[in-house]
Design an enzyme around this catalytic site. Sequence first.
Site, PDB file in Angstrom:
ATOM      1  CG  HIS A 169      -2.117  -0.666   1.293  1.00 40.68           C
ATOM      2  ND1 HIS A 169      -2.581  -1.340   2.407  1.00 40.68           N
ATOM      3  CD2 HIS A 169      -3.091  -0.805   0.346  1.00 40.68           C
ATOM      4  CE1 HIS A 169      -3.769  -1.873   2.131  1.00 40.68           C
ATOM      5  NE2 HIS A 169      -4.086  -1.574   0.896  1.00 40.68           N
ATOM      6  CB  CYS A 263      -2.665   0.174   8.657  1.00 40.66           C
ATOM      7  SG  CYS A 263      -1.245  -0.069   7.610  1.00 40.66           S
TER       8      CYS A 263
HETATM    9  N1  ARG Z   1      -3.834  -7.370   6.369  1.00 41.56           N
HETATM   10  C1  ARG Z   1      -4.247  -6.123   5.795  1.00 41.56           C
HETATM   11  C2  ARG Z   1      -4.222  -6.214   4.280  1.00 41.56           C
HETATM   12  O1  ARG Z   1      -3.344  -6.845   3.752  1.00 41.56           O
HETATM   13  C3  ARG Z   1      -3.375  -5.006   6.278  1.00 41.56           C
HETATM   14  C4  ARG Z   1      -3.821  -3.664   5.812  1.00 41.56           C
HETATM   15  C5  ARG Z   1      -2.918  -2.544   6.238  1.00 41.56           C
HETATM   16  N2  ARG Z   1      -3.444  -1.287   5.914  1.00 41.56           N
HETATM   17  C6  ARG Z   1      -2.790  -0.290   5.346  1.00 41.56           C
HETATM   18  N3  ARG Z   1      -3.378   0.866   5.243  1.00 41.56           N
HETATM   19  N4  ARG Z   1      -1.597  -0.438   4.842  1.00 41.56           N
HETATM   20  O2  ARG Z   1      -5.066  -5.683   3.607  1.00 41.56           O
END
Ligand code: ARG
Length: 270
Positions: A169, A263
């Site tokens: 991300h 996150c």
């Molecule tokens: N396990 C989640 C996923 O892979 C973690 C999300 C983390 N969020 C973020 N904004 N980076 O989607």
Amino acid sequence: MPATRLRRPRRYLTCEPRFFDVRYTINPWMREDAPVDTALALRQWHTLVDAYRAHGHTVDTVPPVPGLPDMVFAANAALVLDGRVLGSRFHAPQRQPESAAYELWFKSAGFDVHAPRAVCEGEGDLVPVGGLLLAGTGFRTAPAAHAEAQELFGVPTVGLRLTDPLFYHLDTALFALDDENVAYYPGAFSAGSRAVLARLFPDAVLATEADALAFGLNSVSDGRHVFIDPHADGLVAELGRRGYVPVPVDLSELRKAGGGIKCCTQEVRS
Ligand code: ARG
């Protein structure tokens, strides 16, 4: 003499990790065989909420839903700008029901939610800064969602390509320090996207791979205080030299799902 940095009070939306777990693998940080201590995750998450409140920010919470172990990662649920909400459409089927749960909260708080047609993981990949919307793609959010965001908000959208699955991300590789500047890890981006970032932010704080692997770029800044993982020590020191005030928050248990401070934090900008 570093500049005096000014804090702006923020409104953050969060979700208590009461049902947090690692039950599927959708990024390289997640390992189903690693035991998860949900009580520890809860305690660590409360230190984040307490830190926000201690620095004068408003924190709202969405009720967590059993069976949605990643719902704690509120950043992915939406992007809110000028009171307008672009909701989410998750890439992984396991996370798709989160969109409706967050939409309920936004509606009850008086916001209209615009549902994206393309895969769109909210502030995980969409970062407003400098009158632009930085928009990550490569692993999750689709370029078609960048266009939807530009159309909804009327803000020029700058696509950035992520190339390393560890930084899946945009918010794992870049964060806004204030309304003008960013910190980022160049190694997470394609060559062209690195050139775009260098052109837009000549004064950016550049982080090392070690700081990025410690989730130092998954930070939240109020313009003065930077809520940051203390293990990103190089970045913590550099932020101090630039006049920011690092506030250490350790979310090591949530790292088992590939998540960190940002996150867990949705900024409600109205
Ligand atoms: N396990 C989640 C996923 O892979 C973690 C999300 C983390 N969020 C973020 N904004 N980076 O989607």
